[in-house]
Design a protein around this motif. Sequence first.
Motif, PDB file in Angstrom:
ATOM      1  N   ALA A 117       0.839  -1.205   0.000  1.00  0.00           N
ATOM      2  CA  ALA A 117       0.000   0.000   0.000  1.00  0.00           C
ATOM      3  C   ALA A 117       0.869   1.249   0.000  1.00  0.00           C
ATOM      4  O   ALA A 117       0.615   2.196  -0.755  1.00  0.00           O
ATOM      5  CB  ALA A 117      -0.928  -0.002   1.219  1.00  0.00           C
ATOM      6  N   PHE A 150      -6.763  -2.754   1.344  1.00  0.00           N
ATOM      7  CA  PHE A 150      -6.449  -1.350   1.611  1.00  0.00           C
ATOM      8  C   PHE A 150      -7.069  -0.489   0.521  1.00  0.00           C
ATOM      9  O   PHE A 150      -7.559  -0.992  -0.495  1.00  0.00           O
ATOM     10  CB  PHE A 150      -4.939  -1.116   1.746  1.00  0.00           C
ATOM     11  CG  PHE A 150      -4.126  -1.447   0.521  1.00  0.00           C
ATOM     12  CD1 PHE A 150      -4.014  -0.544  -0.543  1.00  0.00           C
ATOM     13  CD2 PHE A 150      -3.434  -2.648   0.433  1.00  0.00           C
ATOM     14  CE1 PHE A 150      -3.263  -0.832  -1.661  1.00  0.00           C
ATOM     15  CE2 PHE A 150      -2.675  -2.951  -0.695  1.00  0.00           C
ATOM     16  CZ  PHE A 150      -2.583  -2.046  -1.733  1.00  0.00           C
ATOM     17  N   LEU A 163      -5.464   2.072   5.430  1.00  0.00           N
ATOM     18  CA  LEU A 163      -5.468   0.662   5.793  1.00  0.00           C
ATOM     19  C   LEU A 163      -6.794   0.255   6.429  1.00  0.00           C
ATOM     20  O   LEU A 163      -7.025  -0.931   6.672  1.00  0.00           O
ATOM     21  CB  LEU A 163      -4.314   0.355   6.755  1.00  0.00           C
ATOM     22  CG  LEU A 163      -2.917   0.667   6.207  1.00  0.00           C
ATOM     23  CD1 LEU A 163      -1.850   0.242   7.207  1.00  0.00           C
ATOM     24  CD2 LEU A 163      -2.681  -0.007   4.858  1.00  0.00           C
TER      25      LEU A 163
END
Length: 243
Positions: A117, A150, A163
């Motif tokens: 992410a 995410f 997240l």
Amino acid sequence: MPYKGYGQYCPLALAAEVLCERWTLLVISRVIDGCTRFNEIHRGVPKISATLLSQRLSSLEHAGLITRRALENGRGFSYELTDAGRELDPIIMSLAVWGQKWSRDMETEDLDPAFLAWSMHTRLNVEAMPAHRIVMEFAFSGTHKGLSRFWLVVEDGRVDMCLKYPGLEVDVAISSDIRRFVEAWRGIRDLRSEIASGQVSVSGSTAYRRALPDWLMLSALAQFPRQTGNEAGAGEPHIARTG
């Protein structure tokens, strides 16, 4: 000294005693990437504890690679590179290129969605995206444990990494086995082929589905073909990304 030395005057040994302690290269690389706040650095090295990160930053400051400055509001510090720290940029990039080509194959525990992410939020082609807000959801199977989903929220040229569900309507949803997606992200697989085959599933409007490969710039190391190991494409010519 905050680290153990080798007891040698050799410049390589003197450099290694500063840089080869666990996590140190990753921490300094996040500062090189432009992370200046503690939490920003931590998000780029998500598996290090806050206590150990603080220790590594102190060691780097002691070694003269970064400076720490109190913020004007008195809450926290900013971390900036010294001249010595900036000279590490091409050295660390060369190590990363070597790792892309020659390091061991990835294990399941290496496939960290939190780091993916962070990496992806720094590598979106926001200029190719619509002017209005875009919310992208990524969901993965095959994760080792914990995080499997995410979101990236792009608005006004800024990319936010979430997240936890941000409470916004999703425009594009991407789902895949995490190993397959990371291999595509690293350039070991061809992302467009993975999407066309359905191995990377994309849902949303037709325009967004077609545009997605142009939004994802892939890892900065994807241009360097894998040379060893059993991962898909290892030792094969790199398939150039088009569009």
